[in-house]
Design a protein around this motif. Structure first.
Motif, PDB file in Angstrom:
ATOM      1  N   ASP A 226      -1.212   3.139 -29.366  1.00 17.76           N
ATOM      2  CA  ASP A 226      -2.630   2.924 -29.061  1.00 17.76           C
ATOM      3  C   ASP A 226      -2.904   1.551 -28.473  1.00 17.76           C
ATOM      4  OD1 ASP A 226      -3.602   5.322 -29.761  1.00 17.76           O
ATOM      5  OD2 ASP A 226      -4.086   4.769 -31.828  1.00 17.76           O
ATOM      6  N   GLU A 230      -7.512  -0.744 -21.390  1.00 23.52           N
ATOM      7  CA  GLU A 230      -8.263   0.078 -20.452  1.00 23.52           C
ATOM      8  C   GLU A 230      -9.236  -0.807 -19.703  1.00 23.52           C
ATOM      9  OE1 GLU A 230      -9.239   4.093 -21.502  1.00 23.52           O
ATOM     10  OE2 GLU A 230      -8.497   3.721 -23.519  1.00 23.52           O
ATOM     11  N   PHE A 232     -12.704  -1.105 -17.349  1.00 22.90           N
ATOM     12  CA  PHE A 232     -13.931  -0.403 -16.966  1.00 22.90           C
ATOM     13  C   PHE A 232     -14.735  -1.235 -15.990  1.00 22.90           C
ATOM     14  CE2 PHE A 232     -13.000   1.204 -21.238  1.00 22.90           C
ATOM     15  CZ  PHE A 232     -12.942   2.553 -20.952  1.00 22.90           C
ATOM     16  N   GLU A 236     -24.065  -0.656 -14.358  1.00 25.43           N
ATOM     17  CA  GLU A 236     -25.398  -1.233 -14.162  1.00 25.43           C
ATOM     18  C   GLU A 236     -25.404  -2.384 -13.166  1.00 25.43           C
ATOM     19  OE1 GLU A 236     -23.521  -2.740 -17.918  1.00 25.43           O
ATOM     20  OE2 GLU A 236     -23.695  -0.894 -16.818  1.00 25.43           O
ATOM     21  N   PHE A 237     -24.261  -3.021 -12.989  1.00 22.71           N
ATOM     22  CA  PHE A 237     -24.262  -4.190 -12.116  1.00 22.71           C
ATOM     23  C   PHE A 237     -23.663  -3.913 -10.738  1.00 22.71           C
ATOM     24  CE2 PHE A 237     -24.262  -6.560 -16.231  1.00 22.71           C
ATOM     25  CZ  PHE A 237     -25.585  -6.919 -16.112  1.00 22.71           C
ATOM     26  N   THR A 253     -14.119  -5.020 -16.701  1.00 21.62           N
ATOM     27  CA  THR A 253     -13.904  -5.493 -18.057  1.00 21.62           C
ATOM     28  C   THR A 253     -12.568  -4.957 -18.549  1.00 21.62           C
ATOM     29  OG1 THR A 253     -16.198  -4.848 -18.270  1.00 21.62           O
ATOM     30  CG2 THR A 253     -15.165  -5.830 -20.192  1.00 21.62           C
ATOM     31  N   GLU A 255     -10.283  -4.182 -21.559  1.00 31.44           N
ATOM     32  CA  GLU A 255     -10.456  -3.999 -22.994  1.00 31.44           C
ATOM     33  C   GLU A 255      -9.165  -4.316 -23.722  1.00 31.44           C
ATOM     34  OE1 GLU A 255     -12.568  -1.245 -24.882  1.00 31.44           O
ATOM     35  OE2 GLU A 255     -14.299  -1.829 -23.687  1.00 31.44           O
ATOM     36  N   VAL A 256      -9.024  -5.543 -24.148  1.00 30.04           N
ATOM     37  CA  VAL A 256      -7.851  -5.911 -24.932  1.00 30.04           C
ATOM     38  C   VAL A 256      -8.242  -5.815 -26.398  1.00 30.04           C
ATOM     39  CG1 VAL A 256      -6.155  -7.693 -25.420  1.00 30.04           C
ATOM     40  CG2 VAL A 256      -7.096  -7.463 -23.132  1.00 30.04           C
ATOM     41  N   MET A 257      -7.483  -5.062 -27.147  1.00 31.30           N
ATOM     42  CA  MET A 257      -7.865  -4.856 -28.546  1.00 31.30           C
ATOM     43  C   MET A 257      -7.457  -6.033 -29.419  1.00 31.30           C
ATOM     44  SD  MET A 257      -7.177  -1.062 -29.653  1.00 31.30           S
ATOM     45  CE  MET A 257      -6.037  -0.755 -28.348  1.00 31.30           C
ATOM     46  N   PRO A 258      -8.363  -6.562 -30.201  1.00 34.76           N
ATOM     47  CA  PRO A 258      -7.986  -7.670 -31.087  1.00 34.76           C
ATOM     48  C   PRO A 258      -6.892  -7.272 -32.066  1.00 34.76           C
ATOM     49  CG  PRO A 258     -10.362  -7.379 -31.046  1.00 34.76           C
ATOM     50  CD  PRO A 258      -9.785  -6.213 -30.320  1.00 34.76           C
ATOM     51  N   GLY A 313     -21.835   6.791 -17.874  1.00 33.38           N
ATOM     52  CA  GLY A 313     -21.631   5.948 -19.045  1.00 33.38           C
ATOM     53  C   GLY A 313     -20.570   4.893 -18.816  1.00 33.38           C
ATOM     54  N   ARG A 314     -19.345   5.331 -18.767  1.00 38.20           N
ATOM     55  CA  ARG A 314     -18.239   4.409 -18.532  1.00 38.20           C
ATOM     56  C   ARG A 314     -17.500   4.843 -17.291  1.00 38.20           C
ATOM     57  NH1 ARG A 314     -17.155   1.114 -22.669  1.00 38.20           N
ATOM     58  NH2 ARG A 314     -18.056   1.739 -24.653  1.00 38.20           N
ATOM     59  N   ARG A 316     -14.002   4.118 -15.239  1.00 33.43           N
ATOM     60  CA  ARG A 316     -12.721   3.430 -15.221  1.00 33.43           C
ATOM     61  C   ARG A 316     -12.539   2.775 -13.867  1.00 33.43           C
ATOM     62  NH1 ARG A 316      -9.996   5.024 -19.591  1.00 33.43           N
ATOM     63  NH2 ARG A 316     -10.862   6.909 -20.508  1.00 33.43           N
TER      64      ARG A 316
END
Lengths: 431, 361
Positions: A226, A230, A232, A236-237, A253, A255-258, A313-314, A316
């Motif tokens: 996991d 990812e 994105f 909106e911008f 953006t 998405e690096v998971m902490p 929504g999102r 990629r």
């Protein structure tokens, strides 16, 4: 009795690794001790039953070392726990370290014990043995008088290093890298220390731009499927259309998971940038840990999007998706590439990356696996046809320039097997 | 600075202690956009991670003792992440722990015990995403709650003699009511009693970055919560004027010399706003006809760029110059978002008491 013996030490004490004094050495020593104690405690808690616990209590884990920590563990599983624990703790504290492990015995005998037989032979033995003993004593101590030698035993109280211990020190000197180096016998490292052992390399500079890769066994980080990044784009911008081709850097953006490896990778690059600031030649020490990180990533879900995907929504972003955090760190992050591209031996990292992506595409174990089986022809065709390999080649080309291919093709088999090199060449030359 | 504590578990290490910077970056990324879209401000802070030693039966007293060894960490620790359940024991001095996170069979939010305000259990499926998500939610929520507009309402709440514990219980109650009324959560079971993070409530998936829908859901959550539960603590016109003029929203117009002074994107100075102008605005019964949430929009440079576009939305003085202040209701603020995004307008979300009868002073 044979056990796993090892040394763990920081490399910052060597002035070459910390010439700018960016790391407080005393604080670092204190931390090393704390973390080693934590690792001991962890191993004790992980001991399976009371017998194991009693054994640990009786023999101990860390034997000596005000600076470098000498440890000895009989059980392979516990040794593995100890190593993994210590490594992750030190990396989280951003401390450069190396750990060497081999099979053998850290000694427990003193000089007096070791020379006991020779002494008695010299005192009262038969003639040929007696003169041999006297000669040995004279060679070692310079005197043959028993009282004088007893005095020397009193003066020299350190435990006498056996061959294994001395060899371990040599291993430690020779290992020019960060991380764990296992020398656990020629046979089958998997059965001795457990899963996750693989062949790694560190470069030793030969001339200005040439190096010799030195092979050793290393331990992978734990595999987390996991732990993938990812990317994105905010709907909106941006008012760009879906038609735009190629990766867009604006408004993406990552998405690096902490909870994943992201922060540990950041720490490694922080250390790397400090070392390079001192002297670019020091960057070579980081090849080993970078390769370990590359080999530990999960590439199963790796995909390449040629255009943005998704609804309101999102969305990629186009480009690489679902890559492990190290992938972006060594291939696309510009700040890192400015350092990486100049390192002599970086092709060991790039080659490992190609190998890992190949393994994921073909569903085969990597070339670095401790026990390897050959790839079969069907998979080779599948890999050639796979879009990801072609995209990977382009991305590496953009990051590392045109010479990477020649360098990667020259790497040892345990980085990239000959079949895979042939496939790589076919992919590169494909129309 | 706030902390999370993570129990070392070797290979099962649930969360590296060095991940604070990633958490902070993601949270402030989200909140920056939230600020533009809703006028809800935030206070960014460093997030630190602390190692805790693994022990088979770790309890909160142990954790408290370990954290107490570091100066100033104990009071600022909000979450403890561990693999194994943490035994909750009653301590003489409770500490301000919001959540303990542990691994289990289901994904659920359980009521807290004596010293933790809640327990989040995480199942093995997408474990990393779930840990990351819950930590982000907690710290993001703390950042929003610390924004001057909300903090001032909380200050009124505490001035009336109630405790923070009651405040968190109100949050949890609101969250439960919202879920009962049909708002979905990702949790299989959701039973907060002493604390709930609204970010977790607004969440539609496990990703770190928020979509526009999630952000508006989060803003709505906070605004509706304050309207529903804390309406008696809203600011008077004078308090609001002081808040807007206060240091909390400040930056100076001092030039940057040797790296001092305001950085790019920092808030512009609002000290030049006259108190009586603000008070008059907040007492205007035409606008503040009921207690509720309003957004004060302040034009940063009344003769700067974009003034033509903005002139339709702001009043003009008799002389023809634009009045740099406008108090908007939620719906009116929607029209201002584009100006805020351009950096022409600074929004300040304010929770105001109903203006006193008798009109302007």
């Amino acid at each position: 009795m044979t056990a796993y013996i090892g040394i763990a030490d920081l490399t910052v004490r060597l002035s070459s690794m910390n010439p700018l004094n960016l790391i407080d050495v005393n604080g670092a020593n204190a931390k090393l001790e704390q973390r080693t104690i934590t690792a001991c405690r962890h191993v004790y808690d992980k001991a399976r039953d009371d017998t194991e616990k009693r054994a640990l209590e009786r023999f101990g884990i860390v034997r000596e070392g005000a600076a470098a920590k000498y440890f000895e563990l009989k059980d392979p599983a516990l040794c593995r726990e100890f190593l993994i624990k210590l490594r992750s703790a030190l990396l989280q504290d951003a401390l450069p370290f190396k750990i060497c492990v081999r099979l053998g015995e850290l000694t427990r005998t003193t000089l007096r014990d070791q020379w006991k037989d020779v002494m008695s032979a010299a005192k009262s033995g038969e003639e040929p043995a007696k003169s041999a003993a006297l000669k040995a004593l004279s060679d070692q101590f310079g005197v043959v008088d028993a009282t004088r030698i007893e005095t020397l035993f009193d003066l020299y109280r350190a435990s006498s290093l056996q061959d294994d211990g001395a060899q371990l020190s040599l291993d430690f000197e020779a290992f020019k890298g960060l991380g764990i180096a296992l020398d656990v016998g020629p046979s089958d490292p998997i059965h001795t220390i457990g899963a996750g052992t693989f062949r790694n390399h560190y470069p030793v500079r030969r001339r200005m731009n040439a190096f010799d890769p030195v092979e050793y066994f290393d331990l992978l980080f734990v595999d987390e499927p996991d732990d993938i990044v990812e990317r994105f784009i905010g709907t909106e911008f941006t008012n760009g259309s879906d038609e735009e081709e190629g990766p867009t850097s604006d408004g993406v953006t990552e998405e690096v998971m902490p909870a994943g490896m992201g922060s540990i990778i950041d720490q490694v690059f922080l250390l790397l940038s400090r070392s390079v600031a001192a002297d670019p030649a020091h960057a070579g020490f980081y090849i080993s840990i970078l390769t370990t990180l590359v080999r530990s990533g999960s590439y199963r879900a790796l995909t390449y999007l040629s255009r943005p995907e998704g609804g309101s929504g999102r969305r990629r972003a186009s480009g690489w998706q679902k890559a492990p955090p190290i992938f972006g760190a060594v291939l696309t992050r510009r700040k890192n590439l400015a350092i990486l591209t100049k390192i002599v031996g970086i092709e060991l990292v790039v080659g490992s990356l190609v190998d890992e992506v190949y393994s994921a595409v073909a569903g085969q174990p990597s070339s670095a696996a401790a026990v390897r089986t050959g790839d079969n022809a069907g998979e080779v065709e599948a890999v050639k046809a796979d879009d990801r390999m072609q995209r990977l080649v382009k991305t590496i080309h953009a990051a590392y320039g045109p010479t990477w291919l020649r360098k990667v093709l020259n790497l040892p088999e345990a980085v990239l097997s000959p079949e895979r090199k042939r496939v790589l060449l076919a992919v590169v030359t494909a129309p | 600075m706030r902390h999370y504590a993570t129990v070392d578990g070797g290979e099962d290490n649930p969360l590296p202690a060095s991940s604070g910077s990633i958490l902070k970056k993601t949270a402030t990324d989200n909140l920056r956009k939230l600020r533009i879209e809703s006028g809800l401000d935030y206070v960014g802070f460093e997030i630190g991670g602390r190692h805790l030693d693994y022990a088979p039966d770790l309890n909160l007293a142990d954790i408290r003792r370990q954290l107490d060894a570091h100066a100033g960490v104990l009071d600022k620790t909000r979450v403890v992440v561990a693999c194994d359940p943490i035994v909750d024991v009653a301590l003489e001095v409770g500490f301000n722990l919001f959540l303990s996170v542990q691994f289990g069979e289901d994904y659920e939010w359980k009521p807290g015990g004596a010293n933790s305000a809640g327990t989040v259990v995480i199942d093995p499926d997408h474990r990393l995403q779930k840990i990351s998500a819950i930590l982000l939610d907690v710290f993001q929520d703390v950042m929003i709650a610390n924004s001057p507009s909300i903090a001032s309402v909380i200050a009124n709440y505490r001035a009336s003699g109630r405790s923070m514990k009651d405040f968190y219980a109100l949050k949890a109650e609101f969250a439960r009511e919202a879920v009962a009324a049909g708002a979905g959560t990702l949790f299989e079971r959701y039973e907060p009693t002493q604390y709930a993070a609204f970010s977790a409530l607004a969440r539609k998936d496990l990703y770190q970055s928020m979509t526009q829908g999630e952000r508006s859901g989060l803003a709505r959550c906070w605004i509706e919560f304050l309207n529903a539960k804390l309406v008696d603590c809203f600011l008077t016109a004078e308090q609001a004027a002081r808040l807007v003029r206060s240091e909390a929203f400040r930056t100076t117009t001092a030039p940057r010399v040797d790296g001092s002074g305001p950085k790019t994107n920092e808030r512009t100075r609002r000290g030049f706003l006259r108190e009586r102008d603000l008070v008059a605005l907040f007492r205007d019964r035409q606008v503040v006809h009921e207690a509720g949430s309003y957004v004060l929009c302040i034009v940063n440079r009344p003769n700067g760029p974009g003034i033509d576009q903005m002139s339709a939305f702001f009043d003009r003085s008799p002389g023809g110059a634009i009045r740099p202040l406008k108090l908007c209701s939620g719906r009116q603020y929607d029209k201002m978002k584009d100006f805020v995004r351009e950096g022409w307008v600074t929004p300040v979300r304010l929770f105001l008491q109903e203006a006193p009868r008798g009109g302007r002073p």
